[in-house]
Design a protein around this motif. Structure first.
Motif, PDB file in Angstrom:
ATOM      1  N   LEU A  56       0.828  -1.208   0.000  1.00 21.18           N
ATOM      2  CA  LEU A  56       0.000   0.000   0.000  1.00 21.18           C
ATOM      3  C   LEU A  56       0.863   1.259   0.000  1.00 21.18           C
ATOM      4  O   LEU A  56       0.385   2.339  -0.339  1.00 21.18           O
ATOM      5  CB  LEU A  56      -0.928   0.010   1.220  1.00 21.18           C
ATOM      6  CG  LEU A  56      -1.920  -1.150   1.326  1.00 21.18           C
ATOM      7  CD1 LEU A  56      -2.832  -0.960   2.531  1.00 21.18           C
ATOM      8  CD2 LEU A  56      -2.747  -1.290   0.052  1.00 21.18           C
ATOM      9  N   SER A  57       2.111   1.126   0.392  1.00 18.92           N
ATOM     10  CA  SER A  57       3.027   2.269   0.443  1.00 18.92           C
ATOM     11  C   SER A  57       4.062   2.206  -0.675  1.00 18.92           C
ATOM     12  O   SER A  57       5.086   2.878  -0.630  1.00 18.92           O
ATOM     13  CB  SER A  57       3.737   2.312   1.792  1.00 18.92           C
ATOM     14  OG  SER A  57       4.462   1.100   2.016  1.00 18.92           O
ATOM     15  N   LEU A  58       3.771   1.426  -1.691  1.00 20.96           N
ATOM     16  CA  LEU A  58       4.735   1.136  -2.747  1.00 20.96           C
ATOM     17  C   LEU A  58       5.296   2.397  -3.398  1.00 20.96           C
ATOM     18  O   LEU A  58       6.492   2.494  -3.679  1.00 20.96           O
ATOM     19  CB  LEU A  58       4.058   0.263  -3.802  1.00 20.96           C
ATOM     20  CG  LEU A  58       4.942  -0.574  -4.717  1.00 20.96           C
ATOM     21  CD1 LEU A  58       5.717  -1.603  -3.925  1.00 20.96           C
ATOM     22  CD2 LEU A  58       4.073  -1.256  -5.780  1.00 20.96           C
ATOM     23  N   LEU A  59       4.453   3.395  -3.622  1.00 19.59           N
ATOM     24  CA  LEU A  59       4.865   4.593  -4.351  1.00 19.59           C
ATOM     25  C   LEU A  59       5.250   5.749  -3.430  1.00 19.59           C
ATOM     26  O   LEU A  59       5.647   6.818  -3.911  1.00 19.59           O
ATOM     27  CB  LEU A  59       3.757   5.050  -5.303  1.00 19.59           C
ATOM     28  CG  LEU A  59       3.739   4.412  -6.699  1.00 19.59           C
ATOM     29  CD1 LEU A  59       3.628   2.905  -6.620  1.00 19.59           C
ATOM     30  CD2 LEU A  59       2.613   4.987  -7.546  1.00 19.59           C
ATOM     31  N   LEU A  60       5.130   5.556  -2.132  1.00 17.21           N
ATOM     32  CA  LEU A  60       5.449   6.633  -1.206  1.00 17.21           C
ATOM     33  C   LEU A  60       6.952   6.710  -0.953  1.00 17.21           C
ATOM     34  O   LEU A  60       7.660   5.710  -1.013  1.00 17.21           O
ATOM     35  CB  LEU A  60       4.717   6.423   0.125  1.00 17.21           C
ATOM     36  CG  LEU A  60       3.187   6.440   0.060  1.00 17.21           C
ATOM     37  CD1 LEU A  60       2.599   6.229   1.459  1.00 17.21           C
ATOM     38  CD2 LEU A  60       2.667   7.733  -0.553  1.00 17.21           C
ATOM     39  N   ASP A  61       7.425   7.902  -0.644  1.00 17.19           N
ATOM     40  CA  ASP A  61       8.837   8.091  -0.316  1.00 17.19           C
ATOM     41  C   ASP A  61       9.168   7.416   1.010  1.00 17.19           C
ATOM     42  O   ASP A  61       8.283   7.168   1.844  1.00 17.19           O
ATOM     43  CB  ASP A  61       9.162   9.582  -0.220  1.00 17.19           C
ATOM     44  CG  ASP A  61       9.047  10.281  -1.568  1.00 17.19           C
ATOM     45  OD1 ASP A  61       9.134   9.593  -2.602  1.00 17.19           O
ATOM     46  OD2 ASP A  61       8.865  11.515  -1.580  1.00 17.19           O
ATOM     47  N   ALA A  62      10.459   7.194   1.224  1.00 18.00           N
ATOM     48  CA  ALA A  62      10.904   6.531   2.446  1.00 18.00           C
ATOM     49  C   ALA A  62      10.512   7.312   3.688  1.00 18.00           C
ATOM     50  O   ALA A  62      10.206   6.729   4.730  1.00 18.00           O
ATOM     51  CB  ALA A  62      12.416   6.329   2.397  1.00 18.00           C
ATOM     52  N   ARG A  63      10.502   8.636   3.613  1.00 15.56           N
ATOM     53  CA  ARG A  63      10.155   9.425   4.801  1.00 15.56           C
ATOM     54  C   ARG A  63       8.703   9.248   5.215  1.00 15.56           C
ATOM     55  O   ARG A  63       8.318   9.592   6.332  1.00 15.56           O
ATOM     56  CB  ARG A  63      10.472  10.902   4.573  1.00 15.56           C
ATOM     57  CG  ARG A  63       9.630  11.602   3.518  1.00 15.56           C
ATOM     58  CD  ARG A  63      10.195  12.977   3.203  1.00 15.56           C
ATOM     59  NE  ARG A  63       9.437  13.688   2.193  1.00 15.56           N
ATOM     60  CZ  ARG A  63       8.654  14.734   2.444  1.00 15.56           C
ATOM     61  NH1 ARG A  63       8.541  15.180   3.684  1.00 15.56           N
ATOM     62  NH2 ARG A  63       8.015  15.335   1.466  1.00 15.56           N
ATOM     63  N   HIS A  64       7.882   8.715   4.304  1.00 17.72           N
ATOM     64  CA  HIS A  64       6.492   8.414   4.634  1.00 17.72           C
ATOM     65  C   HIS A  64       6.276   6.917   4.813  1.00 17.72           C
ATOM     66  O   HIS A  64       5.142   6.442   4.839  1.00 17.72           O
ATOM     67  CB  HIS A  64       5.561   8.944   3.536  1.00 17.72           C
ATOM     68  CG  HIS A  64       5.660  10.420   3.304  1.00 17.72           C
ATOM     69  ND1 HIS A  64       5.422  11.339   4.305  1.00 17.72           N
ATOM     70  CD2 HIS A  64       5.984  11.133   2.201  1.00 17.72           C
ATOM     71  CE1 HIS A  64       5.595  12.554   3.824  1.00 17.72           C
ATOM     72  NE2 HIS A  64       5.941  12.468   2.564  1.00 17.72           N
ATOM     73  N   GLY A  65       7.372   6.171   4.927  1.00 13.48           N
ATOM     74  CA  GLY A  65       7.280   4.733   5.163  1.00 13.48           C
ATOM     75  C   GLY A  65       7.129   3.906   3.907  1.00 13.48           C
ATOM     76  O   GLY A  65       6.757   2.727   3.989  1.00 13.48           O
ATOM     77  N   GLY A  66       7.432   4.495   2.743  1.00 14.71           N
ATOM     78  CA  GLY A  66       7.223   3.790   1.493  1.00 14.71           C
ATOM     79  C   GLY A  66       8.501   3.282   0.849  1.00 14.71           C
ATOM     80  O   GLY A  66       9.605   3.473   1.360  1.00 14.71           O
ATOM     81  N   ALA A  67       8.316   2.644  -0.313  1.00 18.03           N
ATOM     82  CA  ALA A  67       9.436   2.062  -1.049  1.00 18.03           C
ATOM     83  C   ALA A  67       9.950   2.983  -2.149  1.00 18.03           C
ATOM     84  O   ALA A  67      10.991   2.702  -2.744  1.00 18.03           O
ATOM     85  CB  ALA A  67       9.018   0.730  -1.658  1.00 18.03           C
ATOM     86  N   GLY A  68       9.226   4.051  -2.445  1.00 18.84           N
ATOM     87  CA  GLY A  68       9.679   5.005  -3.435  1.00 18.84           C
ATOM     88  C   GLY A  68       9.680   4.479  -4.857  1.00 18.84           C
ATOM     89  O   GLY A  68      10.455   4.959  -5.691  1.00 18.84           O
ATOM     90  N   LEU A  69       8.809   3.502  -5.174  1.00 19.50           N
ATOM     91  CA  LEU A  69       8.748   2.969  -6.531  1.00 19.50           C
ATOM     92  C   LEU A  69       7.839   3.827  -7.405  1.00 19.50           C
ATOM     93  O   LEU A  69       7.441   4.912  -7.020  1.00 19.50           O
ATOM     94  CB  LEU A  69       8.312   1.506  -6.498  1.00 19.50           C
ATOM     95  CG  LEU A  69       9.262   0.558  -5.768  1.00 19.50           C
ATOM     96  CD1 LEU A  69       8.814  -0.884  -5.923  1.00 19.50           C
ATOM     97  CD2 LEU A  69      10.693   0.710  -6.269  1.00 19.50           C
ATOM     98  N   ASP A  70       7.506   3.326  -8.588  1.00 20.11           N
ATOM     99  CA  ASP A  70       6.880   4.174  -9.593  1.00 20.11           C
ATOM    100  C   ASP A  70       5.591   3.565 -10.130  1.00 20.11           C
ATOM    101  O   ASP A  70       5.136   2.514  -9.673  1.00 20.11           O
ATOM    102  CB  ASP A  70       7.864   4.437 -10.741  1.00 20.11           C
ATOM    103  CG  ASP A  70       8.426   3.138 -11.313  1.00 20.11           C
ATOM    104  OD1 ASP A  70       7.779   2.088 -11.164  1.00 20.11           O
ATOM    105  OD2 ASP A  70       9.520   3.183 -11.911  1.00 20.11           O
ATOM    106  N   ALA A  71       5.033   4.246 -11.134  1.00 16.76           N
ATOM    107  CA  ALA A  71       3.765   3.813 -11.711  1.00 16.76           C
ATOM    108  C   ALA A  71       3.867   2.445 -12.360  1.00 16.76           C
ATOM    109  O   ALA A  71       2.890   1.682 -12.379  1.00 16.76           O
ATOM    110  CB  ALA A  71       3.291   4.844 -12.734  1.00 16.76           C
ATOM    111  N   VAL A  72       5.025   2.113 -12.903  1.00 14.31           N
ATOM    112  CA  VAL A  72       5.205   0.795 -13.509  1.00 14.31           C
ATOM    113  C   VAL A  72       5.050  -0.293 -12.445  1.00 14.31           C
ATOM    114  O   VAL A  72       4.381  -1.314 -12.665  1.00 14.31           O
ATOM    115  CB  VAL A  72       6.579   0.698 -14.200  1.00 14.31           C
ATOM    116  CG1 VAL A  72       6.834  -0.723 -14.695  1.00 14.31           C
ATOM    117  CG2 VAL A  72       6.663   1.682 -15.365  1.00 14.31           C
TER     118      VAL A  72
END
Length: 378
Positions: A56-72
């Motif tokens: 659910l956090s796939l596209l979020l930046d690390a500072r928001h607990g995400g992986a920082g990935l993209d639309a692909v």
């Protein structure tokens, strides 16, 4: 053109497959046998598993607990979700969160994104306008008033609206004439939700806004925010159509390999093989145009046409292709395709919903023609 996926994107696919492996497409009553909605809520247990797998956090930046990935990466995960008809607002919630991250203010990001990534908040998007044919931003007006924004209008067929915590609503600013995005709580003064139902039997919402007041921090008025969100939703829906089509063709291959006629599997008959091959070609075209569109909106790379041209081509193939795949599957399955004890009829219902969500191919062909006229090639 190189469609090789990165290690991080491939890892997201593996995580998604692990989560979706236990999902049964017939986990709720059949839409063919149900008056109204097949369920009151989306699959909360699956939603929790997606959160635990950090999908659910796939596209979020690390500072928001995400992986920082993209639309692909998102499209790869959506593709897997559609193979099992996963009943979760993964596309809408992820797209809304990414929009807040890209265009929202710092206070809104801090309050919303980490919780959305953990699955504690569910977001959806009102992207269909008043009728489903006109621009969604034209269906609601927004005007600033004393540190607040006041919203009036109506949006139809809002997915998962009955269970989301917030709806991201596009509107037209009466002050600037530009599109804005307002984050509206589902339960709020002036907000009225009426039940609607999709062909898949899932609940949709007709969202009416009567002088709804939201804080200025919850309104995104940056240039391009709505357009970016709309493009991501369209491309994600193409990914869902691809995954569903691949699931249906796999189901058809398995059935025709086992079903015998005149002492031979029907898959060995030329007429059956030719039809299946045609649908395989449809899926490969859907796939190629999907990744081209996802790459364009993700990279911002230039081209002979704007990215909207690639998105239009992907929508043409997805809308037509998913319909052809399920129709051929029904034909090759014979009567069992309509049997409510067999899952194909559910895929057919979901495919019709996706086709309607994407809109008619003719409309996208017309839009593509306008782009070609405005940007002559060569």
């Amino acid at each position: 053109m190189d469609f090789t996926f990165t290690e991080e994107q491939q890892a997201a696919v593996e995580a998604a497959r692990a989560v979706f492996a236990g999902v049964a497409p017939d986990g709720v009553p059949s839409p063919a046998l149900t008056t109204g909605a097949v369920a009151d809520d989306f699959d909360r247990a699956l939603w929790a598993k997606l959160a635990d797998a950090d999908l659910l956090s796939l596209l979020l930046d690390a500072r928001h607990g995400g992986a920082g990935l993209d639309a692909v990466a998102l499209c790869l995960v959506l593709r897997e979700s559609a193979k099992v008809l996963a009943r979760v607002p993964l596309l809408e919630s992820t797209a809304a969160a990414l929009t807040v991250q890209t265009y929202g203010g710092e206070e809104l990001k801090a309050d919303l994104l980490a919780r959305a990534g953990r699955g504690e908040l569910v977001l959806t998007v009102a992207a269909n306008g008043r009728t489903g044919h006109d621009g969604a931003e034209l269906a609601v007006t927004a005007r600033p008033e004393g540190g607040l924004w006041v919203l009036d209008g109506m949006q139809t067929a809002v997915p998962w609206a009955q269970n989301a915590d917030f709806v991201l609503v596009p509107a037209l600013s009466s002050e600037s004439g530009r599109s804005v995005l307002a984050l509206v709580p589902r339960v709020h003064e002036g907000v009225l939700l009426a039940e609607q139902f999709s062909t898949s039997g899932e609940r949709l919402g007709e969202l009416r806004l009567d002088s709804v007041r939201v804080p200025a921090r919850d309104v995104i008025d940056a240039d391009g925010a709505w357009e970016s969100l709309r493009d991501l939703l369209a491309t994600g829906t193409c990914a869902l159509a691809l995954g569903l089509g691949e699931g249906v063709l796999g189901m058809t291959s398995e059935y025709t390999s086992k079903r015998e006629q005149f002492g031979f599997p029907v898959a060995t008959f030329q007429a059956v093989a030719v039809q299946a091959a045609d649908r395989y070609i449809d899926l490969r075209a859907m796939e190629a145009t999907l990744w081209q569109a996802a790459w364009r909106i993700n990279s911002g790379a230039g081209g002979a046409l704007p990215a909207s041209g690639d998105i239009a081509v992907a929508k043409i193939w997805a809308s037509e292709g998913v319909r052809r795949v399920v129709q051929t599957a029904q034909h090759l399955h014979g009567g069992i395709g309509a049997d409510t004890d067999y899952p194909l009829h559910r895929y057919h219902a979901w495919a019709k919903h996706l086709e309607l969500s994407l809109g008619p191919a003719a409309a996208h062909e017309e839009a593509l023609g306008d782009l070609l006229a405005a940007h002559p090639l060569g």
